[in-house]
Scaffold this motif. Structure first.
Motif, mmCIF file in Angstrom:
data_model
loop_
_atom_site.group_PDB
_atom_site.id
_atom_site.type_symbol
_atom_site.label_atom_id
_atom_site.label_comp_id
_atom_site.label_asym_id
_atom_site.label_seq_id
_atom_site.Cartn_x
_atom_site.Cartn_y
_atom_site.Cartn_z
ATOM 1 N N MET A 1 -7.316 -2.185 11.615
ATOM 2 C CA MET A 1 -6.484 -1.137 12.217
ATOM 3 C C MET A 1 -7.198 -0.543 13.415
ATOM 4 O O MET A 1 -8.389 -0.265 13.378
ATOM 5 N N GLY A 2 -6.493 -0.330 14.483
ATOM 6 C CA GLY A 2 -7.097 0.249 15.670
ATOM 7 C C GLY A 2 -7.241 1.753 15.562
ATOM 8 O O GLY A 2 -6.921 2.358 14.543
ATOM 9 N N ASN A 3 -7.660 2.374 16.650
ATOM 10 C CA ASN A 3 -7.932 3.811 16.657
ATOM 11 C C ASN A 3 -6.852 4.582 17.395
ATOM 12 O O ASN A 3 -7.095 5.668 17.908
ATOM 13 N N THR A 4 -5.674 4.011 17.481
ATOM 14 C CA THR A 4 -4.592 4.695 18.164
ATOM 15 C C THR A 4 -3.888 5.642 17.212
ATOM 16 O O THR A 4 -3.440 5.246 16.151
ATOM 17 N N ALA A 5 -3.796 6.900 17.586
ATOM 18 C CA ALA A 5 -3.129 7.884 16.731
ATOM 19 C C ALA A 5 -1.634 7.599 16.674
ATOM 20 O O ALA A 5 -1.062 6.961 17.546
ATOM 21 N N THR A 6 -1.010 8.072 15.626
ATOM 22 C CA THR A 6 0.424 7.897 15.467
ATOM 23 C C THR A 6 1.169 8.527 16.636
ATOM 24 O O THR A 6 0.937 9.674 16.993
ATOM 25 N N SER A 7 2.089 7.788 17.239
ATOM 26 C CA SER A 7 2.884 8.334 18.328
ATOM 27 C C SER A 7 3.858 9.358 17.780
ATOM 28 O O SER A 7 4.392 9.200 16.685
ATOM 29 N N PRO A 8 4.113 10.432 18.529
ATOM 30 C CA PRO A 8 5.082 11.420 18.059
ATOM 31 C C PRO A 8 6.434 10.772 17.802
ATOM 32 O O PRO A 8 6.946 10.026 18.620
ATOM 33 N N GLN A 9 7.010 11.052 16.663
ATOM 34 C CA GLN A 9 8.296 10.483 16.296
ATOM 35 C C GLN A 9 9.233 11.625 15.899
ATOM 36 O O GLN A 9 8.955 12.363 14.973
ATOM 37 N N TRP A 10 10.328 11.725 16.611
ATOM 38 C CA TRP A 10 11.329 12.733 16.266
ATOM 39 C C TRP A 10 12.483 12.057 15.572
ATOM 40 O O TRP A 10 13.168 11.209 16.154
ATOM 41 N N PRO A 11 12.743 12.388 14.313
ATOM 42 C CA PRO A 11 13.883 11.801 13.612
ATOM 43 C C PRO A 11 15.196 12.368 14.136
ATOM 44 O O PRO A 11 15.231 13.436 14.738
ATOM 45 N N ALA A 12 16.248 11.607 13.904
ATOM 46 C CA ALA A 12 17.571 12.114 14.250
ATOM 47 C C ALA A 12 17.899 13.327 13.389
ATOM 48 O O ALA A 12 17.452 13.441 12.252
ATOM 49 N N MET B 1 -11.621 1.704 -4.484
ATOM 50 C CA MET B 1 -11.434 0.268 -4.699
ATOM 51 C C MET B 1 -12.283 -0.222 -5.865
ATOM 52 O O MET B 1 -11.840 -1.044 -6.672
ATOM 53 N N GLN B 2 -13.500 0.285 -5.956
ATOM 54 C CA GLN B 2 -14.348 -0.100 -7.079
ATOM 55 C C GLN B 2 -13.755 0.393 -8.392
ATOM 56 O O GLN B 2 -13.740 -0.325 -9.402
ATOM 57 N N LEU B 3 -13.248 1.616 -8.400
ATOM 58 C CA LEU B 3 -12.656 2.183 -9.602
ATOM 59 C C LEU B 3 -11.438 1.375 -10.049
ATOM 60 O O LEU B 3 -11.245 1.125 -11.246
ATOM 61 N N MET B 4 -10.623 0.952 -9.097
ATOM 62 C CA MET B 4 -9.412 0.201 -9.398
ATOM 63 C C MET B 4 -9.684 -1.274 -9.670
ATOM 64 O O MET B 4 -8.816 -1.987 -10.190
ATOM 65 N N GLY B 5 -10.871 -1.740 -9.311
ATOM 66 C CA GLY B 5 -11.156 -3.162 -9.440
ATOM 67 C C GLY B 5 -10.539 -3.980 -8.324
ATOM 68 O O GLY B 5 -10.189 -5.143 -8.509
ATOM 69 N N LEU B 6 -10.418 -3.378 -7.127
ATOM 70 C CA LEU B 6 -9.835 -4.069 -5.980
ATOM 71 C C LEU B 6 -10.930 -4.799 -5.208
ATOM 72 O O LEU B 6 -12.027 -4.271 -5.027
ATOM 73 N N PRO B 7 -10.662 -5.992 -4.738
ATOM 74 C CA PRO B 7 -11.688 -6.770 -4.020
ATOM 75 C C PRO B 7 -12.037 -6.147 -2.670
ATOM 76 O O PRO B 7 -11.161 -5.906 -1.840
ATOM 77 N N GLU B 8 -13.324 -5.901 -2.446
ATOM 78 C CA GLU B 8 -13.752 -5.202 -1.232
ATOM 79 C C GLU B 8 -13.526 -6.023 0.031
ATOM 80 O O GLU B 8 -13.439 -5.467 1.127
ATOM 81 N N THR C 1 -7.467 -4.929 5.177
ATOM 82 C CA THR C 1 -6.045 -5.140 4.910
ATOM 83 C C THR C 1 -5.438 -3.935 4.207
ATOM 84 O O THR C 1 -4.348 -3.468 4.569
ATOM 85 N N PHE C 2 -6.154 -3.403 3.208
ATOM 86 C CA PHE C 2 -5.645 -2.247 2.475
ATOM 87 C C PHE C 2 -5.486 -1.035 3.394
ATOM 88 O O PHE C 2 -4.495 -0.302 3.314
ATOM 89 N N VAL C 3 -6.471 -0.815 4.257
ATOM 90 C CA VAL C 3 -6.407 0.329 5.164
ATOM 91 C C VAL C 3 -5.222 0.182 6.121
ATOM 92 O O VAL C 3 -4.520 1.158 6.428
ATOM 93 N N THR C 4 -4.983 -1.023 6.589
ATOM 94 C CA THR C 4 -3.841 -1.255 7.469
ATOM 95 C C THR C 4 -2.528 -0.991 6.742
ATOM 96 O O THR C 4 -1.632 -0.321 7.273
ATOM 97 N N TRP C 5 -2.405 -1.509 5.528
ATOM 98 C CA TRP C 5 -1.187 -1.253 4.750
ATOM 99 C C TRP C 5 -0.969 0.232 4.537
ATOM 100 O O TRP C 5 0.140 0.744 4.686
ATOM 101 N N PHE D 1 1.074 -7.333 -3.806
ATOM 102 C CA PHE D 1 -0.340 -7.409 -4.185
ATOM 103 C C PHE D 1 -0.569 -6.798 -5.565
ATOM 104 O O PHE D 1 -1.262 -7.383 -6.414
ATOM 105 N N LEU D 2 -0.005 -5.621 -5.801
ATOM 106 C CA LEU D 2 -0.219 -4.949 -7.079
ATOM 107 C C LEU D 2 0.433 -5.717 -8.228
ATOM 108 O O LEU D 2 -0.099 -5.748 -9.340
#
Length: 412
Positions: free
Chosen positions: A1-12, A168-175, A180-184, A207-208
């Motif tokens: 994941m890059g370091n770009t902040a979320t763009s402002p989004q105005w919902p309808a 991730m260690q607590l859940m038993g998720l592969p490091e 990928t997890f951070v991006t999701w 995945f889960l």
């Protein structure tokens, strides 16, 4: 994941029900207000200057919702499940075309209590105490990797890597799937693009589902194994119940502590005198964490009115949604003098960072321990840190967080 902040989004703008008075209508985007990219807390705190409760037609999830701005009303909503329901408040299953609940978040009593009784011991103080040596080792390892460099991009080097690695260690998720997890997680919780949110929601679900199947066949003693083997009232959990629990743990475990660390370390970088105070008084760190949790409460949740009711003189109807922004309660000037100030000597800090009532965050003990270890170890090992001159600090609204924070210090 890059370091770009979320763009402002105005919902309808959503439909405005007939029972909403015109003077209580105020569009406000918790994700897209312009100031959210600078300081979401300043943006929300100005809502205290307006109506005690207003109708926000700019709610992207529900089309419109009530927003209480006072801590008293927020606690009332959170602590009265007989009137206000959690059902469907996150809506993640709907993104993937299914109808399971996030458990226990989207359950009302009495079902909620059964699952809390099952899950609470997993993250209770005795369980967290057993995790402490490993959590401390992880913090030290990450700090030592950057300490001699005289600086780092904090969120990548520690702010996300530390709490997410612990979880991730607590859940038993592969490091090896960390990136990928951070991006999701980012796409699910912070993207303004619905297609990207749906794609992330589906990827996490798939995945889960695979992970649960693997743990049923070969349990390993981790938290996921516990969930797939658990029973309530003598019956195995259904596939939907297992998914609801794992999905909530996944989404909750990958974001909130990282967000808090980002805001805490940004604040301390801008207030070196408080760094000095905590270095010289490490016994005050845990108390100071409570004040910073108050000042930087990051979560927004929702409730739905079960019946027609009146709150603070406002008529609400069954089916109306209510948006609960924790920072509005934690920064309420009716409860705190100078609420925007971080006062490390503040008395009786009664914040809402971990919610309130029956849905009080079951991960609060682990979160507090992680925050405590992070501050103790950084203050003991790293000289006074500051924001690198000329570097952008990128933050976002929605579920408030820090995307990019470059720190520097005088290396030994």
């Amino acid at each position: 994941m890059g370091n770009t902040a979320t763009s402002p989004q105005w919902p309808a703008m959503g439909h405005i029900p007939d029972h909403v008075p015109a003077e209580l209508i105020k569009p406000f985007s918790f994700a897209g207000e312009p100031e959210m990219s600078r300081c979401p807390f300043s943006a929300t705190s100005r809502l205290h200057e307006g109506p005690r409760i207003f109708w926000n037609p700019a709610n992207p999830q529900f089309g419109g919702s009530w927003v209480p701005t006072r801590a008293e009303d927020i606690r009332y909503v959170l602590n009265t499940p007989s009137l206000f329901s959690n059902k469907g408040e996150a809506g993640f299953s709907g993104l993937v075309g299914e109808q399971w609940d996030l458990i226990p978040l989207e359950l009302d009593p009495p079902e909620h209590g059964k699952f809390r009784q099952l899950l609470n011991p997993l993250l209770a103080p005795p369980a967290v105490a057993k995790l402490t040596p490993g959590v401390t080792e992880r913090a030290v390892r990450l700090i030592e990797a950057v300490r001699a460099k005289g600086g780092c991009e904090f969120m990548d080097a520690f702010g996300r890597a530390f709490p997410i690695g612990v979880f991730m260690q607590l859940m038993g998720l592969p490091e090896e799937h960390y990136d990928t997890f951070v991006t999701w997680e980012f796409e699910l919780l912070h993207s303004g693009d619905m297609a990207r949110r749906v794609a992330a929601a589906v990827a996490i679900r798939d995945f889960l589902r695979t992970l649960a199947s693997e743990r049923r066949a070969n349990p390993t003693g981790d938290l996921t194994s516990f969930v797939v083997q658990a029973q309530i009232d003598g019956k195995d959990l259904s596939d939907d119940e297992v998914m609801g629990i794992l999905y909530l743990l996944f989404a909750g475990g990958l974001d909130t502590v990282a967000a808090s660390l980002g805001f805490f370390f940004r604040h301390l970088a801008e207030n070196p005198e408080q760094q000095t105070f905590l270095r010289e008084n490490p016994d005050r760190i845990d108390k100071s964490i409570e004040e910073m949790l108050r000042r930087f409460s990051v979560v927004t949740v929702h409730r739905m009115c079960k019946v027609d009711l009146e709150m603070a003189g406002v008529q609400m109807r069954a089916g109306d949604w209510i948006t609960i922004n924790d920072s509005l309660g934690s920064l309420d000037p009716a409860e705190f003098d100078e609420p925007m100030e971080v006062d490390l000597d503040r008395k009786n800090v009664r914040h809402l960072a971990f919610s309130f009532g029956p849905h009080f965050c079951m991960g609060s003990h682990l979160a507090r321990r992680e925050l405590s270890i992070a501050l103790h170890e950084w203050l003991a090992r790293v000289p006074t840190w500051r924001i690198r001159p000329g570097s952008p600090v990128q933050v976002h609204g929605g579920l408030f967080g820090v995307e990019h924070l470059e720190l520097e210090w005088d290396a030994a």
